[in-house]
Design an enzyme around this catalytic site. Structure first.
Site, short mmCIF file in Angstrom:
data_model
loop_
_atom_site.label_atom_id
_atom_site.label_comp_id
_atom_site.label_asym_id
_atom_site.label_seq_id
_atom_site.Cartn_x
_atom_site.Cartn_y
_atom_site.Cartn_z
N ASN A 183 15.72 -29.81 4.10
CA ASN A 183 15.60 -28.42 4.55
C ASN A 183 14.90 -28.47 5.91
O ASN A 183 13.69 -28.69 5.98
CB ASN A 183 14.76 -27.64 3.52
CG ASN A 183 14.39 -26.25 4.01
OD1 ASN A 183 14.97 -25.75 4.98
ND2 ASN A 183 13.43 -25.63 3.34
N TRP A 184 15.68 -28.28 6.94
CA TRP A 184 15.11 -28.42 8.29
C TRP A 184 14.25 -27.24 8.74
O TRP A 184 13.60 -27.30 9.76
CB TRP A 184 16.24 -28.64 9.31
CG TRP A 184 16.77 -30.04 9.32
CD1 TRP A 184 16.33 -31.09 8.58
CD2 TRP A 184 17.85 -30.53 10.12
NE1 TRP A 184 17.07 -32.21 8.87
CE2 TRP A 184 18.01 -31.90 9.81
CE3 TRP A 184 18.71 -29.97 11.07
CZ2 TRP A 184 18.98 -32.70 10.42
CZ3 TRP A 184 19.67 -30.76 11.67
CH2 TRP A 184 19.79 -32.11 11.34
N LYS A 185 14.32 -26.14 7.99
CA LYS A 185 13.56 -24.94 8.37
C LYS A 185 13.91 -24.56 9.82
O LYS A 185 15.05 -24.73 10.22
CB LYS A 185 12.07 -25.16 8.15
CG LYS A 185 11.79 -25.66 6.72
CD LYS A 185 10.34 -25.65 6.33
CE LYS A 185 10.21 -26.16 4.89
NZ LYS A 185 8.85 -26.11 4.37
N HIS A 200 13.51 -19.49 -1.21
CA HIS A 200 12.46 -20.43 -0.80
C HIS A 200 11.13 -19.67 -0.71
O HIS A 200 11.10 -18.50 -0.32
CB HIS A 200 12.82 -21.06 0.55
CG HIS A 200 11.90 -22.18 0.92
ND1 HIS A 200 10.65 -21.96 1.46
CD2 HIS A 200 12.04 -23.52 0.81
CE1 HIS A 200 10.06 -23.13 1.65
NE2 HIS A 200 10.88 -24.09 1.28
N GLU A 247 8.84 -19.69 1.38
CA GLU A 247 8.54 -19.12 2.71
C GLU A 247 9.26 -17.78 2.88
O GLU A 247 8.73 -16.86 3.50
CB GLU A 247 8.92 -20.11 3.81
CG GLU A 247 7.88 -21.23 3.90
CD GLU A 247 8.41 -22.55 4.41
OE1 GLU A 247 9.50 -22.59 5.02
OE2 GLU A 247 7.73 -23.58 4.19
N GLU A 261 9.48 -25.98 -6.50
CA GLU A 261 8.66 -26.26 -5.32
C GLU A 261 7.31 -25.56 -5.46
O GLU A 261 7.17 -24.40 -5.05
CB GLU A 261 9.37 -25.75 -4.06
CG GLU A 261 10.70 -26.40 -3.79
CD GLU A 261 11.00 -26.42 -2.30
OE1 GLU A 261 11.19 -27.52 -1.76
OE2 GLU A 261 11.02 -25.34 -1.68
N GLY A 295 4.28 -28.85 2.33
CA GLY A 295 3.68 -29.11 3.63
C GLY A 295 2.20 -29.45 3.57
O GLY A 295 1.48 -29.29 4.55
N SER A 310 6.07 -31.90 -0.28
CA SER A 310 5.44 -33.13 0.23
C SER A 310 6.08 -34.42 -0.31
O SER A 310 5.37 -35.40 -0.54
CB SER A 310 3.94 -33.11 -0.03
OG SER A 310 3.33 -32.08 0.71
N GLY A 312 11.29 -31.00 3.08
CA GLY A 312 11.08 -30.35 4.37
C GLY A 312 10.70 -31.37 5.43
O GLY A 312 11.57 -32.00 6.05
P1 PGA Z 1 7.76 -30.24 2.54
O1 PGA Z 1 8.65 -28.90 2.37
O2 PGA Z 1 8.62 -31.38 2.13
O3 PGA Z 1 7.41 -30.26 4.02
O4 PGA Z 1 6.57 -30.08 1.68
C1 PGA Z 1 9.46 -28.70 1.25
C2 PGA Z 1 10.17 -27.38 1.34
O5 PGA Z 1 9.57 -26.41 1.82
O6 PGA Z 1 11.35 -27.28 0.95
#
Ligand code: PGA
Length: 261
Positions: free
Chosen positions: A13-15, A98, A100, A170, A176, A216, A237
């Site tokens: 997931n490149w965001k 997600h 976010e 998640e 993150g 993470s 991510g």
């Molecule tokens: P992360 O993000 O691997 O940077 O913790 C995961 C995600 O938000 O899908």
């Protein structure tokens, strides 16, 4: 219930990272690196990169997707994007709900549910994300929160539709943060999700649904997490932004699918 009958999916997931130029370079470098891997690779890139990278991915093991979509087929929704636009651009899956999106853009389970139904109607595979905050975990509310997210985000799906969906657990406290869930914690929650699915949709469907872990995931913790029976892969991510770390995780599962003895 036995993970080894299910394929392994490693999803990036490149965001809001990578210009088109960076995206093309990444995929160019990734393709030869993952040739021998037995897992399926999903990449959720920015909308702007989908059509460009889709042509690059033809004939490779990379399946391209998006990170969100609107719940309507089309309409006066300035700045939004529809599932059919994504599909025509080359997306085959879409990440929905997600944390976010839920936290920063106030997406509710009901909104996520409408998107899930629209994605299925259009023929995009939804990856539906669920997860609790650290406060919810500390207060002992994890299962209650996850049950509500599952119930309302997946409301109204029949067994056949459910079998098309992937789940991503998640935990928000792990995203993150450099603090992935312990493998035993991930397994406990994934097992709970699978049992929930079995109760709602029957064991046959529950065994088909892939449940990814996200939060993470790095090359040094991915191996143990993937050994868990109900962890069918990852949604990644940060570590999906570098070809080296993403490629390393993809290459953890090489050779034919394992069958449990
Ligand atoms: P992360 O993000 O691997 O940077 O913790 C995961 C995600 O938000 O899908």
């Amino acid at each position: 219930m036995n993970r080894f009958k299910r394929p392994v999916v490693i999803a990036g997931n490149w965001k809001m990272y990578k210009t088109n130029e960076e995206a093309v370079e990444f995929v160019e470098d990734l393709i030869p690196l993952i040739e021998a891997a037995s897992s399926t690779v999903y990449l959720a890139v920015p909308y702007t990169a989908i059509s460009l990278v889709a042509s690059q991915c033809l004939g490779t093991k990379i399946i391209l997707g998006a990170q969100n979509m609107n719940d309507h087929r089309e309409g006066a929704f300035t700045g939004e994007i529809s599932g059919s636009m994504l599909k025509q651009a080359g997306a085959q899956f879409v990440i929905l709900g997600h944390s976010e999106r839920r936290q920063l853009f106030h997406e509710t389970n009901e909104f996520v549910n409408r998107k899930v139904k629209m994605a299925l109607e259009i023929g995009l595979k939804p990856i539906v994300c669920i997860g609790e905050t650290s406060a919810e975990r500390e207060d002992g509310h994890t299962i209650k929160v996850l049950t509500s997210q599952l119930k309302h985000s997946l409301a109204g799906l029949n067994e056949e539709q459910m079998a098309q969906v992937m789940l991503a657990y998640e935990p928000i406290w792990a995203i993150g943060t450099q603090q992935a869930a312990m493998p035993s914690v991930a397994e406990e929650i994934h097992f709970f999700c699978r049992r929930y699915l079995a109760n709602q949709y029957g064991t046959g469907t529950a065994e088909k649904v892939l449940i990814l872990y996200g939060g993470s995931v790095k090359p040094d913790n991915a191996g143990l997490l993937l050994e868990q029976n109900n962890v069918d892969g990852f949604l990644i991510g940060t570590a999906s932004l570098s070809v080296d770390s993403f490629g390393e995780i993809v290459n953890l599962s090489k050779g034919p699918l394992k069958t449990k003895t």
